[in-house]
Design an enzyme around this catalytic site. Structure first.
Site, PDB file in Angstrom:
ATOM      1  N   ASP A  13      24.503 -34.111  21.167  1.00 53.99           N
ATOM      2  CA  ASP A  13      25.703 -33.309  21.433  1.00 53.99           C
ATOM      3  C   ASP A  13      25.434 -31.805  21.420  1.00 53.99           C
ATOM      4  OD1 ASP A  13      27.147 -35.703  21.555  1.00 53.99           O
ATOM      5  OD2 ASP A  13      27.481 -35.672  19.389  1.00 53.99           O
ATOM      6  N   LYS A  16      23.739 -30.950  26.384  1.00 50.72           N
ATOM      7  CA  LYS A  16      22.776 -31.337  27.423  1.00 50.72           C
ATOM      8  C   LYS A  16      23.463 -31.505  28.776  1.00 50.72           C
ATOM      9  CE  LYS A  16      21.748 -34.906  24.929  1.00 50.72           C
ATOM     10  NZ  LYS A  16      22.446 -34.608  23.659  1.00 50.72           N
ATOM     11  N   LYS A  18      26.132 -30.033  30.033  1.00 52.26           N
ATOM     12  CA  LYS A  18      26.401 -28.756  30.692  1.00 52.26           C
ATOM     13  C   LYS A  18      25.106 -28.159  31.249  1.00 52.26           C
ATOM     14  CE  LYS A  18      26.940 -23.986  29.963  1.00 52.26           C
ATOM     15  NZ  LYS A  18      27.463 -22.793  29.351  1.00 52.26           N
ATOM     16  N   ASN A  38      25.728 -44.969  24.857  1.00 47.52           N
ATOM     17  CA  ASN A  38      25.966 -44.318  23.559  1.00 47.52           C
ATOM     18  C   ASN A  38      26.095 -42.806  23.774  1.00 47.52           C
ATOM     19  OD1 ASN A  38      23.251 -44.294  24.298  1.00 47.52           O
ATOM     20  ND2 ASN A  38      22.446 -44.499  22.227  1.00 47.52           N
ATOM     21  N   GLY A  40      27.361 -39.272  25.370  1.00 48.80           N
ATOM     22  CA  GLY A  40      28.611 -38.742  25.901  1.00 48.80           C
ATOM     23  C   GLY A  40      28.341 -37.305  26.293  1.00 48.80           C
ATOM     24  N   HIS A  41      28.234 -37.054  27.588  1.00 49.05           N
ATOM     25  CA  HIS A  41      27.878 -35.717  28.069  1.00 49.05           C
ATOM     26  C   HIS A  41      29.087 -35.110  28.780  1.00 49.05           C
ATOM     27  CE1 HIS A  41      23.340 -36.924  28.173  1.00 49.05           C
ATOM     28  NE2 HIS A  41      23.884 -37.040  26.990  1.00 49.05           N
ATOM     29  N   ARG A 142      10.758 -59.145  23.890  1.00 55.74           N
ATOM     30  CA  ARG A 142      10.463 -59.826  25.156  1.00 55.74           C
ATOM     31  C   ARG A 142      11.434 -60.952  25.487  1.00 55.74           C
ATOM     32  NH1 ARG A 142       4.377 -59.956  23.222  1.00 55.74           N
ATOM     33  NH2 ARG A 142       5.609 -60.570  21.454  1.00 55.74           N
ATOM     34  N   GLN A 223      21.013 -38.394  23.474  1.00 58.62           N
ATOM     35  CA  GLN A 223      20.811 -38.220  22.036  1.00 58.62           C
ATOM     36  C   GLN A 223      19.996 -36.956  21.721  1.00 58.62           C
ATOM     37  OE1 GLN A 223      20.187 -41.653  23.438  1.00 58.62           O
ATOM     38  NE2 GLN A 223      22.384 -41.565  23.300  1.00 58.62           N
ATOM     39  N   LEU A 331      27.081 -20.347  21.308  1.00 56.56           N
ATOM     40  CA  LEU A 331      27.020 -19.118  20.505  1.00 56.56           C
ATOM     41  C   LEU A 331      28.427 -18.565  20.284  1.00 56.56           C
ATOM     42  CD1 LEU A 331      25.067 -17.085  19.159  1.00 56.56           C
ATOM     43  CD2 LEU A 331      25.122 -15.778  21.294  1.00 56.56           C
ATOM     44  N   VAL A 413      27.813 -19.412  26.360  1.00 53.60           N
ATOM     45  CA  VAL A 413      28.886 -18.659  25.705  1.00 53.60           C
ATOM     46  C   VAL A 413      30.253 -19.286  26.011  1.00 53.60           C
ATOM     47  CG1 VAL A 413      27.630 -16.477  25.506  1.00 53.60           C
ATOM     48  CG2 VAL A 413      28.883 -16.988  27.614  1.00 53.60           C
TER      49      VAL A 413
HETATM   50  P1  GDP Z   1      25.736 -33.502  25.093  1.00 53.04           P
HETATM   51  O1  GDP Z   1      25.934 -34.881  24.555  1.00 53.04           O
HETATM   52  O2  GDP Z   1      24.492 -32.862  24.596  1.00 53.04           O
HETATM   53  O3  GDP Z   1      25.853 -33.426  26.590  1.00 53.04           O
HETATM   54  O4  GDP Z   1      26.924 -32.624  24.496  1.00 53.04           O
HETATM   55  P2  GDP Z   1      28.480 -33.051  24.418  1.00 53.04           P
HETATM   56  O5  GDP Z   1      29.054 -32.941  25.776  1.00 53.04           O
HETATM   57  O6  GDP Z   1      28.645 -34.323  23.671  1.00 53.04           O
HETATM   58  O7  GDP Z   1      29.035 -31.916  23.461  1.00 53.04           O
HETATM   59  C1  GDP Z   1      28.913 -30.560  23.766  1.00 53.04           C
HETATM   60  C2  GDP Z   1      30.316 -29.939  23.916  1.00 53.04           C
HETATM   61  O8  GDP Z   1      30.209 -28.541  23.922  1.00 53.04           O
HETATM   62  C3  GDP Z   1      31.018 -30.298  25.203  1.00 53.04           C
HETATM   63  O9  GDP Z   1      32.394 -30.378  24.955  1.00 53.04           O
HETATM   64  C4  GDP Z   1      30.698 -29.117  26.141  1.00 53.04           C
HETATM   65  O10 GDP Z   1      31.695 -28.907  27.126  1.00 53.04           O
HETATM   66  C5  GDP Z   1      30.705 -28.003  25.143  1.00 53.04           C
HETATM   67  N1  GDP Z   1      29.798 -26.880  25.439  1.00 53.04           N
HETATM   68  C6  GDP Z   1      28.559 -26.890  25.995  1.00 53.04           C
HETATM   69  N2  GDP Z   1      28.017 -25.656  25.986  1.00 53.04           N
HETATM   70  C7  GDP Z   1      28.932 -24.846  25.397  1.00 53.04           C
HETATM   71  C8  GDP Z   1      28.959 -23.448  25.066  1.00 53.04           C
HETATM   72  O11 GDP Z   1      28.011 -22.717  25.279  1.00 53.04           O
HETATM   73  N3  GDP Z   1      30.098 -22.980  24.440  1.00 53.04           N
HETATM   74  C9  GDP Z   1      31.162 -23.792  24.158  1.00 53.04           C
HETATM   75  N4  GDP Z   1      32.222 -23.260  23.540  1.00 53.04           N
HETATM   76  N5  GDP Z   1      31.162 -25.095  24.459  1.00 53.04           N
HETATM   77  C10 GDP Z   1      30.069 -25.616  25.063  1.00 53.04           C
HETATM   78  P1  IMO Z   2      24.522 -37.657  23.261  1.00 52.29           P
HETATM   79  O1  IMO Z   2      23.647 -38.046  24.408  1.00 52.29           O
HETATM   80  C1  IMO Z   2      25.270 -37.931  18.970  1.00 52.29           C
HETATM   81  C2  IMO Z   2      24.097 -41.683  16.995  1.00 52.29           C
HETATM   82  C3  IMO Z   2      25.188 -42.601  16.463  1.00 52.29           C
HETATM   83  C4  IMO Z   2      24.471 -43.216  15.268  1.00 52.29           C
HETATM   84  C5  IMO Z   2      23.046 -43.381  15.807  1.00 52.29           C
HETATM   85  C6  IMO Z   2      22.731 -44.765  16.325  1.00 52.29           C
HETATM   86  O2  IMO Z   2      25.955 -37.475  23.593  1.00 52.29           O
HETATM   87  O3  IMO Z   2      23.937 -36.510  22.507  1.00 52.29           O
HETATM   88  P2  IMO Z   2      23.405 -46.077  18.539  1.00 52.29           P
HETATM   89  O4  IMO Z   2      24.742 -46.486  19.072  1.00 52.29           O
HETATM   90  O5  IMO Z   2      22.635 -45.210  19.454  1.00 52.29           O
HETATM   91  O6  IMO Z   2      22.606 -47.248  18.050  1.00 52.29           O
HETATM   92  O7  IMO Z   2      23.749 -45.204  17.215  1.00 52.29           O
HETATM   93  O8  IMO Z   2      22.900 -42.433  16.848  1.00 52.29           O
HETATM   94  N1  IMO Z   2      24.234 -41.333  18.427  1.00 52.29           N
HETATM   95  C7  IMO Z   2      24.599 -40.123  18.867  1.00 52.29           C
HETATM   96  N2  IMO Z   2      24.985 -39.014  18.202  1.00 52.29           N
HETATM   97  N3  IMO Z   2      25.173 -37.902  20.305  1.00 52.29           N
HETATM   98  C8  IMO Z   2      24.749 -38.991  20.991  1.00 52.29           C
HETATM   99  O9  IMO Z   2      24.498 -38.973  22.318  1.00 52.29           O
HETATM  100  C9  IMO Z   2      24.479 -40.184  20.279  1.00 52.29           C
HETATM  101  N4  IMO Z   2      24.082 -41.426  20.634  1.00 52.29           N
HETATM  102  C10 IMO Z   2      23.915 -42.101  19.493  1.00 52.29           C
HETATM  103  O10 IMO Z   2      26.321 -41.847  16.055  1.00 52.29           O
HETATM  104  O11 IMO Z   2      24.412 -42.307  14.200  1.00 52.29           O
HETATM  105 MG    MG Z   3      27.343 -36.012  23.518  1.00 52.04          MG
END
Ligand code: GDP
Ligand code: IMO
Ligand code: MG
Length: 427
Positions: A13, A16, A18, A38, A40-41, A142, A223, A331, A413
Site C-alpha cells: 500500500d 504502487k 499510482k 490480495n 488493492g491498487h 505440485r 504487496q 509526503l 504530493v
Molecule cells: P498500492 O497497493 O501500493 O497500489 O497502494 P494503495 O492504492 O493500496 O494505497 C495507496 C493510497 O494512497 C491510494 O489511495 C492512492 O490513491 C493514495 N496515494 C498514492 N500516492 C499518493 C500521494 O502522493 N499522496 C496522497 N495523499 N495519496 C496518495
Molecule cells: P498491495 O498490493 C497490504 C497482507 C495481509 C496479511 C498478509 C498475508 O495492495 O500492497 P494474504 O492474503 O496475502 O495471504 O495475506 O499480507 N497483504 C497486504 N497488505 N497490501 C497488500 O497488497 C497486501 N496483500 C496482502 O493483510 O497481513
Molecule cells: Mg494496496
C-alpha cells in the site's frame, strides 16, 4: 532501458498503483509477476478513481499492454468481474495477456484460507481471505491447477480430483466442513474457459521478444518487501516473492534484462494484518496519519496500522531488491506536524542496531530509535518541482534519501497522476 521493476519497499500500500499508472503512458507493457487479488491498487485519473486487484495498473493507459505473468495466482471469477467492471467504465481491456502457466485460485482455496485462519485463532496472519496461501501451497506441492488446464477437460478433472482427494479429508476431519464436490468445481472452472481463452498467451515469449526489440516493459509488484515469503517478516507475510527477484521467476525474463528497480516508499509506514511493526503508533498521531492518509484497505476495508517512517526498513529494501531509485509517496500527508520523528536504528536488548535483524525474536523486541525532524505547515499538493517544497519538507526528503541508500527520484504530493514531483526520469 528495456525492463524496469516497480515494487513496494515496505508492507504494501505504498502507492504502487499510482506510480505504475504514471509510467503506464510511456511503457509498452505492464506486467504483474506475483500475488493475486490480495492486492488493492488505487489509481486516480482526473476525477475517476479505480481500484484494481488483479489487473496491472497499466490497463488504464491506452497504449500499454497489460500482462498477468506466470507467477500470479488468478481467481477467474474475480478477473472476469474486474474486466467487466472496467469495460462498463469505458476502459479497453482487449489487449490483456494472461500466462497459461499462472495458477488458479479455486473456491476450495478461498475456503481453506478462511478456515485455516480461524483455526489459527490468536496466531492468525490476518490474510485477505482470498485463497492466496492455499493456491501457492498447491503450486509448490505440485497439485495446483493452471490457467492452461481450463482448456483440457480430462486433465482438469484429474487435477481437481487429485487436489480434492486430500483436501476433502482435511476439510471434513480437521475443520468439520462439508466435502467439496469435484464435478461442481470442474463445471465452474470450465465455465470460465470460453471467456478467458482469448487472453491466454505465451507471455514469456511475448515479453522477451518485446525487450529484444527495444520496447519498454514495466514489472509491477503487489504487496511489498516486508511481506515477501523469503525476505519479509515471516510468518506474517504473503505467500509469494514481491521482491525484485520475483519479477524474473514470475515472468520468465532473466535478471540481465532488468536495468532499473524502483522502490515505492511511503513517507511514513503502514501495515495491514498481524505481525511486528516497530514504529507503529497506537496514539493520536497514528489515528491522525490514518485519517489524513485515508489508510483503509482497498481489498478488505480494514484500517491500516500506521507509524512513523522507518529507515532501517528502507535500507533493507534497498539491499534485498538492489534498488536504483525510490519513489517517495504521500509526503503531503505529513503536512501540519510541527516535528516528525523518523526511526534511524533499533535498540534491541540495550544495543543499537542499524540493520534489520535476521532473527524474528530480535525483530519482535526491536524498539525504534528516533531522530526528530522539523515539520512544515504549507500546502504542498500544488508543488511541481523540488524547489517549490517548503525548506523543511526538502530537508525531510533529503534526510530520508541519505538514510535509505538510493536516490529519491520522484515524490508524491497527492493521489492524482499529476500530483508528482519528478526529480530524475525513470526511463
Ligand atoms: P498500492 O497497493 O501500493 O497500489 O497502494 P494503495 O492504492 O493500496 O494505497 C495507496 C493510497 O494512497 C491510494 O489511495 C492512492 O490513491 C493514495 N496515494 C498514492 N500516492 C499518493 C500521494 O502522493 N499522496 C496522497 N495523499 N495519496 C496518495
Ligand atoms: P498491495 O498490493 C497490504 C497482507 C495481509 C496479511 C498478509 C498475508 O495492495 O500492497 P494474504 O492474503 O496475502 O495471504 O495475506 O499480507 N497483504 C497486504 N497488505 N497490501 C497488500 O497488497 C497486501 N496483500 C496482502 O493483510 O497481513
Ligand atoms: Mg494496496
Amino acid at each position: 532501458m528495456p525492463a524496469l521493476v516497480l515494487l513496494g519497499a515496505q508492507w504494501g500500500d505504498e502507492g504502487k498503483g499510482k506510480a505504475t499508472d504514471l509510467l503506464g503512458g510511456s511503457v509498452d507493457y505492464v506486467v504483474r509477476y506475483q500475488g493475486g487479488n490480495n492486492a488493492g491498487h488505487t489509481v486516480v485519473v482526473g476525477d475517476q478513481k479505480y481500484a484494481l486487484h488483479l489487473l496491472p495498473s497499466g490497463i488504464l493507459s491506452p497504449g500499454c499492454t497489460p500482462v498477468i505473468g506466470n507467477g500470479v495466482v488468478v481467481d477467474p471469477a474475480v478477473l472476469l468481474s474486474e474486466l467487466s467492471g472496467l469495460a462498463d467504465r469505458g476502459v479497453d481491456t482487449s489487449k490483456l495477456l494472461i500466462s497459461g502457466n499462472a495458477h488458479l485460485i479455486t473456491p476450495y482455496h478461498t475456503t481453506l484460507d478462511k478456515v485455516s485462519e480461524r483455526f489459527l485463532g490468536k496466531r492468525k496472519i490476518g490474510t485477505t481471505g482470498r485463497g492466496i496461501g492455499p493456491a501457492y501451497a498447491d503450486k509448490i506441492n505440485r497439485v495446483g491447477i493452471r490457467v492452461q488446464d481450463l482448456f483440457d477437460e480430462s486433465i482438469l478433472r484429474q487435477k481437481v480430483e487429485a487436489a480434492l482427494d486430500y483436501k476433502n479429508q482435511v476439510l471434513a476431519k480437521l475443520y468439520n466442513r462439508r466435502a467439496i464436490v469435484v464435478d461442481q468445481v470442474v463445471e465452474e472452472l470450465l465455465g470460465y474457459a470460453d471467456r478467458l481463452g482469448g487472453y491466454v498467451a505465451d507471455t514469456t515469449l511475448v515479453l522477451n521478444n518485446a525487450i529484444d526489440q527495444g520496447q519498454v516493459v514495466l514489472f509491477e509488484g503487489g504487496q511489498g518487501t516486508l511481506l515477501d515469503v523469503d525476505h519479509g517478516t515471516y510468518p506474517f507475510v504473503t505467500s509469494s516473492n514481491p521482491t525484485a527477484g520475483g519479477a524474473c521467476t514470475g515472468t520468465g525474463v532473466g535478471p540481465t534484462k532488468i536495468s532499473r528497480v524502483i522502490g515505492i516508499l511511503k513517507a511514513y509506514t503502514t501495515r495491514v494484518g498481524a505481525g511486528p511493526f516497530p514504529t507503529e503508533l497506537l496514539d493520536e498521531d497514528g489515528e491522525k496519519l490514518r485519517t489524513i492518509g485515508g489508510e483503509r484497505g482497498v481489498t478488505t476495508g480494514r484500517d491500516r496500522r500506521c507509524g512513523w517512517f522507518d529507515a532501517v526498513i528502507a535500507r533493507y529494501a534497498t539491499r534485498v531488491n538492489g534498488l536504483t531509485d525510490f519513489f517517495l509517496t504521500k509526503l503531503d500527508v505529513l503536512t501540519g506536524w510541527e516535528r516528525i520523528p523518523v526511526c534511524v536504528a533499533y535498540e534491541i536488548d540495550g544495543k543499537r542496531v542499524e540493520e534489520l535483524p535476521y532473527s524474528q525474536t530480535d525483530f519482535h523486541h526491536a524498539k525504534p530509535v528516533y531522530e526528530t525532524l522539523p515539520g512544515w505547515s504549507e500546502d504542498i499538493t500544488q508543488a511541481k518541482t523540488f524547489d517549490q517544497l517548503p525548506k523543511n519538507a526538502q530537508k525531510y526528503v533529503q534526510a530520508l534519501e541519505e538514510m535509505s541508500g538510493a536516490p529519491i527520484s520522484a515524490i508524491g504530493v497527492g493521489p492524482g497522476r499529476d500530483e508528482t514531483i519528478q526529480i530524475n526520469s525513470f526511463l
